[in-house]
Write an enzyme that holds these catalytic residues in place. Structure first.
Site, PDB file in Angstrom:
ATOM      1  N   LYS A   1       9.212  -4.003  14.208  1.00 26.45           N
ATOM      2  CA  LYS A   1       9.746  -3.354  13.001  1.00 26.45           C
ATOM      3  C   LYS A   1      10.736  -2.253  13.368  1.00 26.45           C
ATOM      4  CE  LYS A   1       5.706  -4.010   9.964  1.00 26.45           C
ATOM      5  NZ  LYS A   1       4.673  -3.294   9.200  1.00 26.45           N
TER       6      LYS A   1
ATOM      7  N   LYS B   1       0.833  -1.205   0.000  1.00 27.47           N
ATOM      8  CA  LYS B   1       0.000   0.000   0.000  1.00 27.47           C
ATOM      9  C   LYS B   1       0.867   1.255   0.000  1.00 27.47           C
ATOM     10  CE  LYS B   1      -3.892   0.015   2.252  1.00 27.47           C
ATOM     11  NZ  LYS B   1      -4.939   0.049   3.316  1.00 27.47           N
TER      12      LYS B   1
ATOM     13  N   HIS C   1      -1.520 -38.173  11.465  1.00 23.61           N
ATOM     14  CA  HIS C   1      -0.283 -38.894  11.750  1.00 23.61           C
ATOM     15  C   HIS C   1       0.773 -37.972  12.347  1.00 23.61           C
ATOM     16  CE1 HIS C   1      -1.603 -42.583   9.669  1.00 23.61           C
ATOM     17  NE2 HIS C   1      -2.294 -41.737   8.933  1.00 23.61           N
TER      18      HIS C   1
ATOM     19  N   GLU D   1      10.257  -5.677   3.882  1.00 21.89           N
ATOM     20  CA  GLU D   1      10.438  -6.998   3.266  1.00 21.89           C
ATOM     21  C   GLU D   1      10.090  -6.958   1.776  1.00 21.89           C
ATOM     22  OE1 GLU D   1       9.044  -7.830   7.561  1.00 21.89           O
ATOM     23  OE2 GLU D   1       8.635  -6.379   5.961  1.00 21.89           O
TER      24      GLU D   1
ATOM     25  N   GLY E   1      -5.238  -4.964   5.111  1.00 24.19           N
ATOM     26  CA  GLY E   1      -4.407  -5.931   4.405  1.00 24.19           C
ATOM     27  C   GLY E   1      -4.939  -7.343   4.422  1.00 24.19           C
ATOM     28  N   ARG E   2      -5.374  -7.823   5.595  1.00 20.94           N
ATOM     29  CA  ARG E   2      -5.827  -9.210   5.685  1.00 20.94           C
ATOM     30  C   ARG E   2      -7.238  -9.396   5.145  1.00 20.94           C
ATOM     31  NH1 ARG E   2      -4.776  -6.773  10.318  1.00 20.94           N
ATOM     32  NH2 ARG E   2      -6.388  -6.420  11.893  1.00 20.94           N
TER      33      ARG E   2
ATOM     34  N   GLU F   1      -4.269 -11.744  14.058  1.00 24.96           N
ATOM     35  CA  GLU F   1      -3.881 -10.346  13.897  1.00 24.96           C
ATOM     36  C   GLU F   1      -5.073  -9.430  14.149  1.00 24.96           C
ATOM     37  OE1 GLU F   1      -0.557  -8.852  11.166  1.00 24.96           O
ATOM     38  OE2 GLU F   1      -2.361  -8.316  10.042  1.00 24.96           O
TER      39      GLU F   1
END
Length: 547
Positions: A513, A207, A385, A213, A268-269, A354
């Site tokens: 951050k 954005k 398993h 990153e 964002g999510r 979040e």
């Protein structure tokens, strides 16, 4: 608003706790032959949600619905489709529902209907996808695009990556999609090793176009491209952006005509329905992206217009309030019995943890009750398993959510029968277990003597009485996936309303951050660092010694 735990109906729910826990699931089903039909809820003709294997009753469900009304859930739901400031700490609305509204619908924010803006941007996405699919958009040397690499992180990565993997059988447009998010260069390097620079399109999703990153990976990808073509003008052919920062996009070398936008009211999510979904549309075709949006919109309408007593996302949220805040079950396991939904548990981790991993309420006061659960999971049958031992016999009780599909995309009927059989068996075993008498009879039938039976039986007894939910769809397709994702979005939202927390900010990620920025500077300096705590200073010194 009065806190959840101070609400009279919540206090009343506490009085049901002992009674409900005292009645086993086996007893509930034995005494009520109609339990499944009363606790299995429908969404359209293609989804059923079975809540019959949970530790609740008609009285508890009714009381929870009344609690939701007391806490003004209905007006909150309506506000989700129009003017709101749910993200009050950032002064933003949460209006992702507008992203999947049909043309002609209305979602008014600050006096403006935002739906026409959404559809204008969708038209730009469609036109771009059509150019790529038709081979009109070409890389250097006139090569058509065969690979799309999405560079993002968090909501700009998890959603699109999950959807593309979930709908892998629909990848028939000749486009391979790849996703890079991690700061670890291993991920970027492994992707770049499999693609041809002349045929690769990068989608940089940020954005602000400043996410560390994302921009670190984007700059490395740009350098990789230029090493192959030697011409900076080619960046415009191989990079597009999903952002709101036109100046930074242009400075990077991307033509702002190929910058796709989304808005401050898209978290964002909750953003895969926006231009963040460009990799989905490129990989699957734009019409399938539209089917995804349509499925989500159908779930939106279900949330908005269905009474709480039959409203699937509301019921799931209310059940979580009951499990977490009354019964004290603070973890949720998500187990899709579909290989292609292998990224779904990770997607839901971000969506819920979040959103609702908050310790203060909307007034900035410390909450006095549990909020977001720990969400985790794995695809079946792999999980059986790995960790299902804990689910069946462990000292911790984890409510499980199974997700299955009646039809498979692949022509391996025996596989699918066994897959579904295992899913149904796990829910059955969790609920009803195996008692001492049954175990002893089985061991005796195997020929064991009395002493051996007495020694072995306690380890083979499974008490059962472990709660689970089963979601069953007819098939995994774009429409159903859109509905399923929106279902969990709305479950998360309703939880936040009832806990009176802001589900749309994420300040908890900011401190790390800021600290990382200082430490990155320290790592670039070979000298001794003393400005941190002794543990951090010591680890920095060791890293520098080993470098």
């Amino acid at each position: 608003m009065t806190s959840l735990v101070q609400q009279p109906r919540f206090v009343a729910l506490q009085e049901f706790k002992q009674r409900e826990q005292a009645m086993s699931l086996s007893q509930r089903f034995a005494e009520d032959p109609e339990r499944f039909s009363r606790f299995c809820f429908a969404f359209g003709s293609h989804m059923r949600v079975d809540l019959s294997r949970q530790h609740w009753s008609n009285e508890v469900l009714a009381l929870l619905c009344e609690l939701a009304r007391d806490m003004k859930l209905a007006p909150a739901i309506e506000a989700l489709f129009g003017d709101n400031r749910f993200n009050h700490t950032e002064g933003r609305a949460a209006l992702h529902t507008a992203l999947r509204m049909p043309a002609g619908a209305s979602a008014v924010l600050d006096g403006v209907n935002v739906v026409p803006q959404v559809h204008a941007e969708l038209a730009r996405l469609r036109a771009f996808c059509e150019r790529v699919h038709a081979g009109e958009w070409r890389g250097f040397g006139g090569q058509p695009i065969t690979d799309v690499v999405n560079i993002g992180i968090g909501g700009s990565d998890l959603g699109p990556a999950m959807v593309v993997e979930a709908l892998a059988p629909y990848l028939d447009r000749g486009i391979r999609a790849h996703f890079v998010s991690n700061m670890d260069a291993a991920q970027l390097a492994s992707v770049l090793a499999t693609v041809d620079p002349a045929r690769t399109l990068f989608v940089v999703s940020s954005k602000t176009f400043t996410t560390d990153e994302t921009m670190t990976n984007a700059r490395a990808a740009r350098a990789w491209l230029l090493a192959a073509c030697g011409d900076e003008t080619q960046v415009k052919k191989h990079f597009v952006a999903v952002s709101t920062n036109a100046a930074a996009v242009q400075e990077f070398g991307i033509d702002t005509e190929q910058m796709f936008e989304f808005w401050s009211w898209v978290g964002g999510r909750f953003s895969l329905w926006s231009a963040i979904g460009l990799p989905i549309a490129l990989a699957l075709g734009f019409e399938r992206f539209e089917q995804l949006l349509a499925g989500a919109h159908e779930m939106d309408e279900h949330l908005r217009h269905t009474p709480f007593e039959q409203n699937v996302p509301v019921l799931l949220a209310l059940l979580s309030i009951w499990n977490i805040n009354v019964l004290g079950l603070t973890s949720e396991g998500i187990f899709p019995y579909s290989h292609h939904l292998k990224r779904f548990p990770a997607y839901l981790q971000q969506l819920n943890m979040e959103s609702n991993g908050k310790g203060v309420n909307s007034l900035g006061e410390k909450v006095t009750h549990n909020t977001g659960p720990v969400v985790w999971g794995e695809v079946g049958t792999n999980g059986q398993h790995a960790f299902f031992q804990l689910l069946h016999q462990g000292s911790q009780v984890v409510p499980a959510e199974f997700i299955g599909f009646a039809r498979s995309t692949y022509d391996y009927p025996e596989h699918h029968r066994k897959l579904l059989g295992n899913m149904l068996a796990q829910a059955q075993a969790l609920a009803f277990g195996k008692n001492r008498t049954q175990v002893e009879a089985e061991l005796a039938a195997e020929g064991l003597n009395t002493e051996a039976i007495a020694r072995l039986a306690p380890s083979k007894v499974m008490d059962g009485n472990r709660p689970s939910t089963t979601m069953l769809c007819d098939e995994l397709n774009p429409h159903n996936l859109g509905a399923l994702i929106a279902l969990y979005e709305h479950k998360t939202f309703v939880q936040g309303v009832l806990w009176n927390i802001n589900s749309f900010d994420q300040w908890g990620v900011e401190l790390g951050k800021k600290l990382a920025a200082r430490l990155i500077t320290d790592l670039a300096d070979d000298g001794v660092t003393t400005r941190h705590d002794s543990a951090t200073n010591g680890l920095l010194a060791q890293i520098k010694a080993w470098k």
